[in-house]
Design a protein around this motif. Sequence first.
Motif, PDB file in Angstrom:
ATOM      1  N   GLU A 120       0.824  -1.216   0.000  1.00 50.99           N
ATOM      2  CA  GLU A 120       0.000   0.000   0.000  1.00 50.99           C
ATOM      3  C   GLU A 120       0.857   1.264   0.000  1.00 50.99           C
ATOM      4  O   GLU A 120       0.433   2.302  -0.503  1.00 50.99           O
ATOM      5  N   ARG A 121       2.063   1.159   0.536  1.00 57.00           N
ATOM      6  CA  ARG A 121       2.975   2.301   0.487  1.00 57.00           C
ATOM      7  C   ARG A 121       3.541   2.463  -0.929  1.00 57.00           C
ATOM      8  O   ARG A 121       3.801   3.581  -1.390  1.00 57.00           O
ATOM      9  N   GLY A 122       3.714   1.369  -1.607  1.00 61.32           N
ATOM     10  CA  GLY A 122       4.269   1.425  -2.954  1.00 61.32           C
ATOM     11  C   GLY A 122       3.273   1.859  -4.002  1.00 61.32           C
ATOM     12  O   GLY A 122       3.662   2.429  -5.031  1.00 61.32           O
ATOM     13  N   PHE A 123       1.972   1.605  -3.757  1.00 63.71           N
ATOM     14  CA  PHE A 123       0.970   1.881  -4.784  1.00 63.71           C
ATOM     15  C   PHE A 123      -0.213   2.640  -4.187  1.00 63.71           C
ATOM     16  O   PHE A 123      -0.769   2.235  -3.166  1.00 63.71           O
ATOM     17  N   GLU A 124      -0.608   3.690  -4.845  1.00 63.23           N
ATOM     18  CA  GLU A 124      -1.810   4.419  -4.459  1.00 63.23           C
ATOM     19  C   GLU A 124      -3.023   3.499  -4.529  1.00 63.23           C
ATOM     20  O   GLU A 124      -3.136   2.658  -5.416  1.00 63.23           O
ATOM     21  N   TRP A 125      -3.950   3.689  -3.589  1.00 62.72           N
ATOM     22  CA  TRP A 125      -5.185   2.910  -3.574  1.00 62.72           C
ATOM     23  C   TRP A 125      -6.130   3.477  -4.641  1.00 62.72           C
ATOM     24  O   TRP A 125      -6.985   4.311  -4.392  1.00 62.72           O
ATOM     25  N   SER A 126      -5.947   3.041  -5.880  1.00 61.96           N
ATOM     26  CA  SER A 126      -6.719   3.574  -7.001  1.00 61.96           C
ATOM     27  C   SER A 126      -6.531   2.672  -8.201  1.00 61.96           C
ATOM     28  O   SER A 126      -5.703   1.747  -8.198  1.00 61.96           O
ATOM     29  N   ASN A 127      -7.287   2.955  -9.262  1.00 61.87           N
ATOM     30  CA  ASN A 127      -7.143   2.187 -10.493  1.00 61.87           C
ATOM     31  C   ASN A 127      -5.809   2.460 -11.172  1.00 61.87           C
ATOM     32  O   ASN A 127      -5.299   1.623 -11.927  1.00 61.87           O
ATOM     33  N   GLU A 128      -5.211   3.620 -10.928  1.00 67.92           N
ATOM     34  CA  GLU A 128      -3.907   3.925 -11.518  1.00 67.92           C
ATOM     35  C   GLU A 128      -2.778   3.301 -10.714  1.00 67.92           C
ATOM     36  O   GLU A 128      -1.695   3.054 -11.240  1.00 67.92           O
ATOM     37  N   GLY A 129      -3.014   3.086  -9.414  1.00 67.78           N
ATOM     38  CA  GLY A 129      -2.052   2.400  -8.572  1.00 67.78           C
ATOM     39  C   GLY A 129      -2.395   0.927  -8.489  1.00 67.78           C
ATOM     40  O   GLY A 129      -2.165   0.167  -9.432  1.00 67.78           O
ATOM     41  N   LEU A 130      -2.992   0.516  -7.361  1.00 69.82           N
ATOM     42  CA  LEU A 130      -3.327  -0.895  -7.178  1.00 69.82           C
ATOM     43  C   LEU A 130      -4.463  -1.025  -6.173  1.00 69.82           C
ATOM     44  O   LEU A 130      -4.467  -0.361  -5.139  1.00 69.82           O
ATOM     45  N   LEU A 131      -5.428  -1.886  -6.487  1.00 66.02           N
ATOM     46  CA  LEU A 131      -6.461  -2.299  -5.551  1.00 66.02           C
ATOM     47  C   LEU A 131      -6.320  -3.798  -5.332  1.00 66.02           C
ATOM     48  O   LEU A 131      -5.989  -4.535  -6.263  1.00 66.02           O
ATOM     49  N   PHE A 132      -6.551  -4.235  -4.103  1.00 65.34           N
ATOM     50  CA  PHE A 132      -6.418  -5.674  -3.857  1.00 65.34           C
ATOM     51  C   PHE A 132      -7.233  -6.080  -2.639  1.00 65.34           C
ATOM     52  O   PHE A 132      -7.585  -5.253  -1.790  1.00 65.34           O
ATOM     53  N   THR A 133      -7.544  -7.370  -2.573  1.00 69.58           N
ATOM     54  CA  THR A 133      -8.178  -7.962  -1.408  1.00 69.58           C
ATOM     55  C   THR A 133      -7.454  -9.255  -1.065  1.00 69.58           C
ATOM     56  O   THR A 133      -6.865  -9.908  -1.937  1.00 69.58           O
ATOM     57  N   VAL A 134      -7.504  -9.630   0.203  1.00 70.13           N
ATOM     58  CA  VAL A 134      -6.965 -10.901   0.684  1.00 70.13           C
ATOM     59  C   VAL A 134      -8.125 -11.658   1.324  1.00 70.13           C
ATOM     60  O   VAL A 134      -8.751 -11.166   2.272  1.00 70.13           O
ATOM     61  N   GLY A 135      -8.436 -12.832   0.782  1.00 69.00           N
ATOM     62  CA  GLY A 135      -9.548 -13.629   1.289  1.00 69.00           C
ATOM     63  C   GLY A 135      -9.071 -14.973   1.808  1.00 69.00           C
ATOM     64  O   GLY A 135      -8.004 -15.475   1.422  1.00 69.00           O
ATOM     65  N   TYR A 136      -9.888 -15.587   2.672  1.00 70.04           N
ATOM     66  CA  TYR A 136      -9.533 -16.856   3.321  1.00 70.04           C
ATOM     67  C   TYR A 136     -10.663 -17.863   3.156  1.00 70.04           C
ATOM     68  O   TYR A 136     -11.834 -17.557   3.394  1.00 70.04           O
ATOM     69  N   ALA A 137     -10.295 -19.080   2.753  1.00 64.75           N
ATOM     70  CA  ALA A 137     -11.255 -20.144   2.499  1.00 64.75           C
ATOM     71  C   ALA A 137     -11.673 -20.814   3.805  1.00 64.75           C
ATOM     72  O   ALA A 137     -10.970 -20.722   4.825  1.00 64.75           O
ATOM     73  N   PRO A 138     -12.806 -21.524   3.799  1.00 66.48           N
ATOM     74  CA  PRO A 138     -13.191 -22.284   4.999  1.00 66.48           C
ATOM     75  C   PRO A 138     -12.085 -23.220   5.478  1.00 66.48           C
ATOM     76  O   PRO A 138     -11.898 -23.392   6.687  1.00 66.48           O
ATOM     77  N   ALA A 139     -11.343 -23.817   4.521  1.00 66.02           N
ATOM     78  CA  ALA A 139     -10.279 -24.758   4.902  1.00 66.02           C
ATOM     79  C   ALA A 139      -9.210 -24.089   5.751  1.00 66.02           C
ATOM     80  O   ALA A 139      -8.593 -24.736   6.605  1.00 66.02           O
ATOM     81  N   TYR A 140      -8.964 -22.797   5.534  1.00 62.95           N
ATOM     82  CA  TYR A 140      -7.981 -22.082   6.339  1.00 62.95           C
ATOM     83  C   TYR A 140      -8.414 -22.051   7.799  1.00 62.95           C
ATOM     84  O   TYR A 140      -7.615 -22.341   8.713  1.00 62.95           O
ATOM     85  N   PHE A 141      -9.662 -21.702   8.051  1.00 68.22           N
ATOM     86  CA  PHE A 141     -10.127 -21.577   9.431  1.00 68.22           C
ATOM     87  C   PHE A 141     -10.214 -22.926  10.132  1.00 68.22           C
ATOM     88  O   PHE A 141     -10.085 -23.004  11.358  1.00 68.22           O
ATOM     89  N   GLU A 142     -10.392 -23.982   9.355  1.00 70.78           N
ATOM     90  CA  GLU A 142     -10.452 -25.321   9.946  1.00 70.78           C
ATOM     91  C   GLU A 142      -9.104 -25.764  10.498  1.00 70.78           C
ATOM     92  O   GLU A 142      -9.038 -26.736  11.263  1.00 70.78           O
ATOM     93  N   ARG A 143      -8.036 -25.084  10.133  1.00 72.60           N
ATOM     94  CA  ARG A 143      -6.722 -25.428  10.654  1.00 72.60           C
ATOM     95  C   ARG A 143      -6.587 -25.113  12.143  1.00 72.60           C
ATOM     96  O   ARG A 143      -5.724 -25.665  12.825  1.00 72.60           O
ATOM     97  N   PHE A 144      -7.424 -24.232  12.639  1.00 75.41           N
ATOM     98  CA  PHE A 144      -7.308 -23.788  14.017  1.00 75.41           C
ATOM     99  C   PHE A 144      -8.135 -24.679  14.940  1.00 75.41           C
ATOM    100  O   PHE A 144      -9.368 -24.657  14.900  1.00 75.41           O
ATOM    101  N   ASP A 145      -7.453 -25.515  15.712  1.00 75.19           N
ATOM    102  CA  ASP A 145      -8.114 -26.367  16.711  1.00 75.19           C
ATOM    103  C   ASP A 145      -9.214 -27.230  16.108  1.00 75.19           C
ATOM    104  O   ASP A 145     -10.217 -27.519  16.773  1.00 75.19           O
ATOM    105  N   GLY A 146      -9.028 -27.622  14.839  1.00 74.53           N
ATOM    106  CA  GLY A 146     -10.031 -28.464  14.207  1.00 74.53           C
ATOM    107  C   GLY A 146     -11.386 -27.808  14.117  1.00 74.53           C
ATOM    108  O   GLY A 146     -12.426 -28.477  14.081  1.00 74.53           O
ATOM    109  N   ARG A 147     -11.404 -26.477  14.068  1.00 75.32           N
ATOM    110  CA  ARG A 147     -12.663 -25.733  14.076  1.00 75.32           C
ATOM    111  C   ARG A 147     -13.484 -26.080  12.834  1.00 75.32           C
ATOM    112  O   ARG A 147     -13.011 -25.957  11.715  1.00 75.32           O
ATOM    113  N   SER A 148     -14.718 -26.474  13.032  1.00 80.17           N
ATOM    114  CA  SER A 148     -15.559 -26.868  11.901  1.00 80.17           C
ATOM    115  C   SER A 148     -16.632 -25.844  11.575  1.00 80.17           C
ATOM    116  O   SER A 148     -17.234 -25.896  10.505  1.00 80.17           O
ATOM    117  N   GLU A 149     -16.879 -24.898  12.505  1.00 76.93           N
ATOM    118  CA  GLU A 149     -17.966 -23.958  12.270  1.00 76.93           C
ATOM    119  C   GLU A 149     -17.534 -22.721  11.500  1.00 76.93           C
ATOM    120  O   GLU A 149     -18.348 -21.845  11.217  1.00 76.93           O
TER     121      GLU A 149
END
Length: 444
Positions: A120-149
């Motif tokens: 975010e420091r390298g690129f302006e938050w815009s179409n001329e710079g860069l927009l991005f998202t980071v998402g996490y799948a259900p399988a990621y959360f299941e790694r924690f203590d065998g969490r199923s919910e």
Amino acid sequence: MNLPDPDSVPRREFCKAAVALGGTAGLSACLGVGDDRDNPGETAALSGVPAGDPESVPERQHAWNDVLERDESGNVVAPTHHVLRYCSVSDDLAAAIDDGDAGAVDDARERFADALSDIERGFEWSNEGLLFTVGYAPAYFERFDGRSEGPAGVDLPEPTALTSMEDPGFDTADVLVHLASDTPEAVLAAEEALFGGADAANGEPVTDVTDLFDPVDRRTGFLGPGLPREHRDAQGVPDDAPIPEEAPLFMGFKNGFAGSQATEDRVTITDGPFAGGTTEHVSKLQTQLNAWWNQENHHQRVAKLFSPTHAAEERVGEWGEKLGSNPAVADLPEDAIEFAREEGVVGHAQKAARARDEDGTPPLLRRDFPTTDGDHTGLHFLTLQESIADFVRVREAMTGSDLADESGVGSRLNNGILQYVFVRRRGNYLVPPRTHRSLPEPDP
């Protein structure tokens, strides 16, 4: 893949190919330097790409609309170049999570947070710079203590087939990063800094996190008037298909009308530890458009994509230019079954409109984009919604099984665009607010 001769094609076509290629070779091609440089991302600031300020970036990762341009009708103009990076956490990080090694997990979380702030420091938050998202799948959360919910307070089920007509593979990689910009160098430089080992992006140092993730898949796409027409050589569409020059989609029309899009407020999670985030569904769709262009005429294409009323009243124009900001599918006759029975065809948008909220608000914010991944035409169908249940509700309406059962319209034939579009993969993700976007706990 081989890049086209940069002197023989338009620059944006060349850059689209470079983004699809990716890596140092793709970035070097965009920068106009040889691909033997170890880290092109270590160059000085990219020409014309504005730097950013992490303190100015909104808390909602999905808050893009305020910084994107609008067309003359008020529709948001999506960025041109897109990359989807699917990754699993590395074996070492997975072991730390499984063992409850809080120190190691906290260190990884802090480093990834630093890397994202560096971007975010390298690129302006815009179409001329860069927009991005980071998402996490259900399988990621299941790694924690065998969490199923799953994550606390969020409807995030495992992906599944949603109709009897599909048999997709399921994307279960832990992390999905979506990078988007009008500037191809920005997308590629950020990607190389996060996943390729470059230690800087747009002249800004980036914390090394390559040891935290293992790559699973990389998908790319583009969105813009004329780009589909320029790529009619891909499989799935006739190379002489009369795609209008202004059309941003392979089917020859525009999308993203403000009147058929949910607001960012509508798709935002309102309660719980992940309030301010959203859920994301991504389907990898493959299109077969030979019959669409060779057997259907313009009237029939409008009827199947929008509605028979749109075709009869010539509401759409050549590529959607008459629709302004609202395709006006919600004002069609309420009895869709009777409507389909009388017309013998039902439109795709007409079906989807049945899933609007009681006040007429669309529940999904679409940020999908065409692709020629694998040298075949398709669409990465990306939607944001408060709950995955919202997506399922809209998908059921789009399928129109009730219409096929009761109106005489076929399960695919004359049932919107189902006979031209095939689901190959599905995945569901939580896109947390920025506070929790770096390797979150299930109940932070």
